[in-house]
Design an enzyme around this catalytic site. Structure first.
Site, PDB file in Angstrom:
ATOM      1  N   ASP A  22       0.857 -12.391  33.779  1.00  0.00           N
ATOM      2  CA  ASP A  22      -0.430 -12.522  33.105  1.00  0.00           C
ATOM      3  C   ASP A  22      -0.392 -12.592  31.575  1.00  0.00           C
ATOM      4  O   ASP A  22      -0.858 -13.540  30.975  1.00  0.00           O
ATOM      5  CB  ASP A  22      -1.335 -11.357  33.502  1.00  0.00           C
ATOM      6  CG  ASP A  22      -1.595 -11.309  35.004  1.00  0.00           C
ATOM      7  OD1 ASP A  22      -0.949 -12.043  35.757  1.00  0.00           O
ATOM      8  OD2 ASP A  22      -2.464 -10.522  35.420  1.00  0.00           O
ATOM      9  N   GLU A  60       4.181  -0.555  40.096  1.00  0.00           N
ATOM     10  CA  GLU A  60       4.078  -1.999  39.889  1.00  0.00           C
ATOM     11  C   GLU A  60       5.125  -2.483  38.889  1.00  0.00           C
ATOM     12  O   GLU A  60       5.680  -3.562  39.025  1.00  0.00           O
ATOM     13  CB  GLU A  60       2.665  -2.332  39.386  1.00  0.00           C
ATOM     14  CG  GLU A  60       2.367  -3.818  39.351  1.00  0.00           C
ATOM     15  CD  GLU A  60       1.003  -4.140  38.761  1.00  0.00           C
ATOM     16  OE1 GLU A  60       0.370  -3.242  38.146  1.00  0.00           O
ATOM     17  OE2 GLU A  60       0.581  -5.289  38.887  1.00  0.00           O
TER      18      GLU A  60
HETATM   19  C1  DGY Z   1      -5.460  -9.085  37.331  1.00  0.00           C
HETATM   20  O1  DGY Z   1      -6.651  -9.026  37.604  1.00  0.00           O
HETATM   21  O2  DGY Z   1      -4.909  -8.364  36.491  1.00  0.00           O
HETATM   22  C2  DGY Z   1      -4.607  -9.975  38.105  1.00  0.00           C
HETATM   23  O3  DGY Z   1      -3.266  -9.912  37.697  1.00  0.00           O
HETATM   24  C3  DGY Z   1      -5.089 -11.374  38.110  1.00  0.00           C
HETATM   25  O4  DGY Z   1      -4.379 -12.008  39.096  1.00  0.00           O
END
Ligand code: DGY
Length: 404
Positions: free
Chosen positions: A170, A398
């Site tokens: 992201d 994560e």
């Molecule tokens: C989030 O909402 O952080 C996700 O990674 C988008 O896929």
């Protein structure tokens, strides 16, 4: 798993199984109960590999449920809202996407053909596995055909992502310049993520506003692929996305040889074009692979783990692999745990901010595969044992701080 007792390994396996079971929502697995309470595309690919270790039937089911959200045009959305849940933004009311099940309107790294091939091969001569692979194969093919039409309309061999979320990485610093062109939508008070996780670990406010600005643009274009490709101010040929798709095309080709020989010429063409195009992302001056901004045409001079990813695709030469291995060993001296998601020596390195520094286990898995394919077994072994140490000592998280 060297230097670890059987008891330690058993305990890690027990906790891993328990985590999958706790996050099982009946046919699909949420990445985490609060922050990510739906089904995500590439998460489910890796999650299926986890299930396969002790429940093959459940592994296939994860993928079948994922494909139930495939759009008529072949796209598989990155996020599927099978049933209502609170605590996540942007939800189905924001996306308003046209698929058969409420979903987002963008995709994510297509690891799925690679996963299906692995499930099929590990099942040996199981008739059930063969049947399930036959069921999924045409859906995989439709997904890969969609990439060609929607994301490489000129057939140059490089596929564009139109949103940082499509990369799965992201807030990687790779996207900063391209993302700065995206419109901003004020969403500070709508965000839920920073209620679940410390804000210092999540993407910054400005990034989020632009993520949502792109979502609004695509929604206004009715998610029509040609219009999205034409009009998106964010359009990047990501090294990691292209490497994953190249590897997935190779794995799809292997599946086609077994399941649908008539398709091999078409898929073989993508593989050939993809390998050449991926090589075009090699930057001689820095001896590293760099993503390309497809709006400005510039190479993006930001070094992140994705520069190693052509090893996962098998498209790099032995000399390139040696040079990448030397870089990876240098990075390995700068942190306690491999692989930091961006260059630990770069000024913007943030060891706790999502994709700007932390270690991610799916990355270690792909890079261990890549380095071992090129004979750099020391690195493959370190990537595996660092990942196992992190999960053992810190838990099933994560991402992890590469220093602590
Ligand atoms: C989030 O909402 O952080 C996700 O990674 C988008 O896929």
């Amino acid at each position: 798993m060297t230097n670890r007792s059987n008891a330690e390994n058993d305990e890690l396996t027990r906790v891993a199984k328990e985590t999958l079971r706790a996050n099982d929502r009946g046919g699909y697995t949420v990445p985490s109960p609060q922050l990510y309470p739906y089904q995500w595309l590439w998460d489910s690919g890796f999650i299926a590999l986890g299930w396969a270790a002790f429940d093959e039937e459940r592994a296939w089911r994860e993928l079948e449920v994922l494909f139930s959200a495939q759009w008529a045009n072949g796209m598989v959305p990155h996020l599927i809202f099978h049933r209502e849940s609170t605590g996540y933004f942007p939800g189905p009311d924001v996306w308003r996407a046209p698929g058969p099940i409420p979903s987002s309107g963008i995709t994510q790294p297509p690891v799925l053909a690679t996963v299906v091939r692995r499930l099929l091969e590990r099942a040996g001569s199981s008739l059930d596995a063969e049947r399930r692979a036959r069921y999924l194969y045409p859906k995989l093919l439709a997904f890969h055909r969609w990439f060609v039409r929607a994301r490489d309309p000129e057939r140059g061999g490089l596929y564009a992502i139109v949103h940082p979320w499509e990369s799965g990485l992201d807030n990687s610093p790779i996207w900063d310049t391209a993302l700065a062109r995206a419109p901003r939508l004020p969403v500070a008070e709508l965000r839920h993520d920073t209620g679940h996780v410390a804000a210092e670990q999540r993407p910054r406010a400005e990034e989020y506003e632009r993520y949502l600005g792109l979502v609004a643009l695509f929604r206004d274009l009715d998610y029509e692929p040609e219009a999205v490709f034409e009009r998106s101010p964010f359009k990047v040929a990501s090294v990691s996305f292209n490497a994953i798709l190249q590897r997935a095309n190779l794995d799809l080709l292997a599946l086609a040889e077994h399941l649908a020989p008539d398709d091999t010429a078409e898929i073989g063409g993508w593989v050939e074009r993809g390998a050449t195009a991926l090589e075009g992302l090699w930057d001689e001056a820095s001896s590293f692979y760099l993503s390309r901004d497809l709006v400005s045409g510039d190479a993006i001079a930001v070094r992140a783990f994705e520069g190693f990813m052509p090893l996962f695709a098998g498209s790099a030469s032995a000399a390139q692999a040696d040079s990448l291995a030397a870089t990876a060993r240098r990075w390995g001296q700068q942190v306690h745990y491999l692989m930091p998601s961006s260059d630990p020596g770069a000024p913007g390195f943030e060891p706790r901010r999502y994709w700007r520094g932390p270690v991610w286990l799916n990355v270690n898995w792909m890079l261990a595969d890549g380095f071992s394919r090129y004979g750099h077994d020391d690195l493959a072994q370190r990537l595996r044992s660092d990942g196992i140490r992190l999960a053992t000592d810190a838990g099933m998280w994560e991402y992890f701080d590469p220093n602590t």
